[in-house]
Structure formats: C-alpha cells, structure tokens
Design an enzyme around this catalytic site. Structure first.
Site, PDB file in Angstrom:
ATOM      1  N   ASP A  28      33.223  35.153  46.370  1.00 18.14           N
ATOM      2  CA  ASP A  28      31.884  36.672  45.156  1.00 18.14           C
ATOM      3  C   ASP A  28      31.167  35.506  45.236  1.00 18.14           C
ATOM      4  OD1 ASP A  28      33.950  38.882  45.655  1.00 18.14           O
ATOM      5  OD2 ASP A  28      34.331  39.328  43.160  1.00 18.14           O
ATOM      6  N   LYS A  85      29.666  45.916  47.326  1.00 20.16           N
ATOM      7  CA  LYS A  85      30.358  46.954  46.651  1.00 20.16           C
ATOM      8  C   LYS A  85      29.903  48.380  45.630  1.00 20.16           C
ATOM      9  CE  LYS A  85      33.421  43.522  43.772  1.00 20.16           C
ATOM     10  NZ  LYS A  85      34.926  43.617  44.745  1.00 20.16           N
ATOM     11  N   GLY A 157      39.337  39.548  38.079  1.00 18.69           N
ATOM     12  CA  GLY A 157      38.998  39.020  36.585  1.00 18.69           C
ATOM     13  C   GLY A 157      39.731  37.882  35.309  1.00 18.69           C
ATOM     14  N   ARG A 169      54.039  43.197  48.189  1.00 18.12           N
ATOM     15  CA  ARG A 169      55.503  43.368  47.850  1.00 18.12           C
ATOM     16  C   ARG A 169      55.366  44.368  48.103  1.00 18.12           C
ATOM     17  NH1 ARG A 169      58.702  39.170  48.342  1.00 18.12           N
ATOM     18  NH2 ARG A 169      57.897  37.340  47.194  1.00 18.12           N
ATOM     19  N   GLY A 239      37.543  35.751  44.300  1.00 19.37           N
ATOM     20  CA  GLY A 239      36.615  36.748  43.097  1.00 19.37           C
ATOM     21  C   GLY A 239      35.671  35.604  42.379  1.00 19.37           C
ATOM     22  N   SER A 240      36.171  36.294  40.445  1.00 19.46           N
ATOM     23  CA  SER A 240      36.053  34.444  39.887  1.00 19.46           C
ATOM     24  C   SER A 240      36.573  33.592  40.122  1.00 19.46           C
ATOM     25  CB  SER A 240      36.398  35.166  38.685  1.00 19.46           C
ATOM     26  OG  SER A 240      36.471  36.497  38.416  1.00 19.46           O
TER      27      SER A 240
END
Lengths: 296, 191
Positions: A28, A85, A157, A169, A239-240
C-alpha cells in the site's frame, strides 16, 4: 499498437497477471515517493490509496475511491503494476479505475460499501479484479462474479495477523475437505457454502481455488509473511505494515526476502534484525468496526 | 536430466508443472547451491525489478553467469527475457541484467495490463500456431547479428535464440501447450 489479430481482456490474460504476482509482496502506498520506495525494495505491485487502512480506521467517516490524479501520479512514478480500490458494489468507481489504466482493481471492504446486496459484475470489465474473502463460500461467490484473484480479508489496519490466519485456515481447510468428499456430498457443500455447484465440483477435483489466493490484512513483520506463506498463501499484500513502521525501506526489503525464502528460518532471522519498531498493533477485542464483516 | 526453475518470484510453479508433464525432473532454484545441481534453467515470468533485486541478494547472479559461460541451456519467459537481455529500456536505473542474449528489451513495451493480449503465433519449426499470452510484455527493440528470431508479432521479435539461450516475450507456461518446453529440452539433450 498497430493492428494485428489479438484478443484483450480474456480470462487467461486477467488471471495470468495474478500468476505473475505470486511469491511477491504488494505494498500500500499513498504517494509517488512511497511508491518508489516500494519498487526499489522489490515490491511486485503497489496499491495506490489516499489513506492506508490504519488511518481510515482512525479517521472514520465514509472511505471512497482515491483521487484519479493521485493514482496517475503513482502510475507515472513506477514501472510495476498499480492497483487501486473501488467500494464494494460501486461499479462506477471501477469503470473510472479501468479507464485510467489501473492494472488491478480491488473491490475492497477497506472502503465503505456502496451496495448492501450486490458486488460488482466483474465479468463486464477488461481490467482484472481482486476481492477479499473470509471463507471458501465467499471466495467462490467472488470468483463466480468474475474475480481473478482472491485475498484473505484479515482485519486491515490493525497490524494483527490473527484474522488473516483464521481466513486462510478456513478457506484452505475447506478446500482440503472438499477434495476428499464424494460426489454426492458436493451438493451439500454447495448449499452450505452458498456457492455455485460447478465451482465446488472444480475445487473438489483440483484441490485448489480456481484462481490464486494471496494473504492480506495485518502483516507487519517478515515472520508474518513466512507464517501465511507456509499456511498456503501464494503472495502477500502489506497495507499499513510498511509505511506505518519506524523505518519503511529496510522493512519492505526484509518482507520481500522473507516471502521468497519463507521456508528458511535462518534467512528470515537474518533479514529480521535491526528493522526498528513495527507498526503498533491493535487487539481485536478493542476495535469497533470490523472491516472483514463487510461484503457477503 | 534435472531442470531448475528460478523460484525467487513469479510463475515458477507453472513451469515446473509443464516440465513434469514432459516427464522431466524439475526443481526450484532459490540459491547458488540449487543452481549447481541442475543441467538447465528456466527463468519465469514475474516482476523483473523484484527478481533482479532477489537474484543479486541470493548470490545467484554471479553463479548463473558462470553456468551460462559453461554452456548451460537457459529459457527466459517475459521477465526472464528481460533479465537475460543485454540492455533494458524503461527499467529501474540500477536494474540487474545478465547480458546472456544480445537483445534490447523495453519493459512493458506492449503497454499496461489493459493492453495485455493473446494472439496466435507462427513459430519456426512448429506445425500449427501457438497461442501466445502476452502480459505487460516486454518489447524487443533490437537484436544482435548472432540472434535467431523464431517468431514475430506485428513485425517485432517475440521469440529469440542465441546459442544455448532461448527467450520469449510471452508466457508458454500459461498456454496449455508444452511445445516450447519440449523444444527447450531438445536443446538440452543436444548440448
């Protein structure tokens, strides 16, 4: 390109790019500087967005598609594929993203959903789509709508890997069970998963998802990447976890190395040294909005 | 006969499956030691910037140039073609390339993903066409005098050979047609 006999936007061409992203890290980024750091660190692609999920979570409010200008800037800054996105069900945002040449569209629960019943009909697009899933039924429903790549949702996040592990899983565990089921049992599986029977039968025969499966949501360390790859993810989205950490570039490189060498703990130990502080994580019990519950 | 597939990133599993369909022992190559145990190597599609970073950090870069000097057959597809070429245009400035075939390649020369395409190719020595799948494919801008061009699209080379190195700008591993892999194994048996 001059005229010659060729077909664009085919299923093979759209699924093919997901094959090329396997074994890699998609990062990201919120601006062209971050995009360049990501590319220089070995990212296979970047996800262009105005705010990383940790900030979306903090700010609250409605989260929408990013400014096309900002996406263009990132496209121009790097040579690797650029993803962006769109809100769940917001086909107009997806049309815009396709028109500006985004390489992959993420119909994402990280943004605020636009439609409470319908996801985008992704078959209508020449650009490929990735969608999140928490279980096999959700994954197969997204594939039936035309998704070319599935990722776990995780809990974006949070810097907490626990939800992504649960989703992986669940998806891969059910695939293993279905591959052992006899043909009569598949009708019941389709009913329970609320998924199209032909896709359930295909999974039973091949013992894998019809499209690649990547992991997203909560990856913050090289060890997290190794964990999810060993569980069966074929690549990772971070992402973050990179740009909310103390020192992004070395951490990005380390996660790239760990994703390639996920079976070799000695290499992962080596690349995990002196990376500084990872992003601060959040415990699941303390969060108010569960992004993973968006989408159906 | 054991064939390695560079497994740092990308579509290496599809190449392994193609080799196995042809009854050849195939193995992942992630280190110089792995490379020493194989008689030929496939460099798969993926992101060439990612692979050039990992090929150096793993120590495979130097080992591979040595193996190639000793005549090891190498097949490079898409990103593999870029890594093997003598010059990369529109790459990262510090992008590593092996210079094992005398061609200049332009990264993403056919455009972005939205321009990715399939096309029927006629390939020298093949009966019938081959379905070429081009994904953000590299464009061959220039070929040296020692390079054989085996197939073209729109007047541009898409499959080239020089000595023991064979390259394609498309993805034979996606095509459900193993003739290019068979051709590569033929090169190996003659080497």
């Amino acid at each position: 390109m001059d005229e010659f006999n060729h077909d664009t936007g085919t299923r093979l061409v759209k699924r093919g790019l997901a094959e090329m992203l396997k074994g890699g890290v998609i990062m990201d980024v919120v601006d062209s500087d971050q995009a360049k750091i990501a590319e220089d660190s070995g990212a296979t692609a970047v996800m262009a967005l105005e705010r990383v999920p940790a900030d979306i979570r903090r700010d609250g409010g409605v989260a929408r598609m990013s400014d096309p200008e900002m996406i263009e800037e990132i496209k121009n800054a790097v040579t690797i594929p650029v993803m962006a996105k769109a809100r769940i069900g917001h086909f107009a945002e997806a049309q815009i993203l396709q028109s500006i040449g985004v390489d992959y569209i993420d119909e994402s629960e990280v943004l605020t959903p636009a439609d409470e019943a319908h996801h985008i009909d992704k078959w209508k697009f020449d650009a490929p789509f990735v969608c999140g899933a928490t279980n096999l039924g959700e994954a197969l429903r997204r594939i039936s709508e035309g998704a070319c790549l599935i990722r776990s949702k995780g809990e974006a996040g949070t810097g907490n890997i626990v939800e992504a592990v649960r989703h992986l899983r669940s998806i891969l565990g059910d695939i293993a069970k279905i591959s052992q089921a006899d043909s009569a049992e598949l009708f019941d599986w389709a009913k329970r998963l609320q998924a199209p029977l032909p896709l359930v039968q295909e999974v039973s025969q091949t013992a894998e998802l019809p499209v690649p499966i990547f992991c997203a949501g909560g990856i913050a360390t090289p060890a997290d990447a190794s964990l999810v790859m060993q569980l069966g993810a074929q690549a990772v989205f971070v992402g973050s976890g990179i740009f909310k950490s103390e020192d992004p570039a070395p951490r990005a490189r380390a996660i790239v190395e760990a994703t390639t060498n996920y079976l070799d703990p000695s290499i992962i130990a080596k690349v995990s040294r002196k990376l500084g502080e990872p992003m601060t994580g959040i415990e699941m019990d303390s969060i108010e909005t569960r992004l993973a519950e968006r989408g159906w | 006969m054991k064939v390695g597939v560079l497994a740092l990133q990308g579509a290496f599993n599809l190449h392994i499956q193609a080799l196995e369909r042809l009854d050849v022992e195939a193995t992942e190559v992630k280190s110089p030691e792995n490379l020493n145990s194989v008689e030929a190597l496939i460099i798969p599609g993926g992101e060439s910037t990612t692979m050039s970073f990992l090929i150096e950090s793993s120590g495979i870069f130097d080992a591979l140039r040595k193996s190639s000097d000793n005549g090891m057959p190498i097949l490079g597809t898409c990103a593999g073609m870029i890594l093997l070429s003598s010059k990369i245009i529109d790459g990262r400035s510090d992008q590593k390339h092996l210079s094992l075939i005398d061609i200049e390649t332009r990264r993403n020369g056919y455009g972005r993903q939205i321009d990715s395409f399939e096309s029927d190719l006629s390939i020298e020595g093949f009966d019938g066409s081959f379905r070429g799948v081009f994904i953000r494919a590299p464009l061959v801008e220039k070929v040296g005098s020692k390079v054989e061009v085996l197939s073209q699209v729109n007047g541009r080379p898409v499959m080239c050979k020089q000595g023991s190195v064979l390259v394609t700008s498309f993805h034979p591993e996606l095509a459900d047609d193993d003739r290019i892999h068979a051709e590569f194994l033929e090169m190996l048996s003659k080497s």
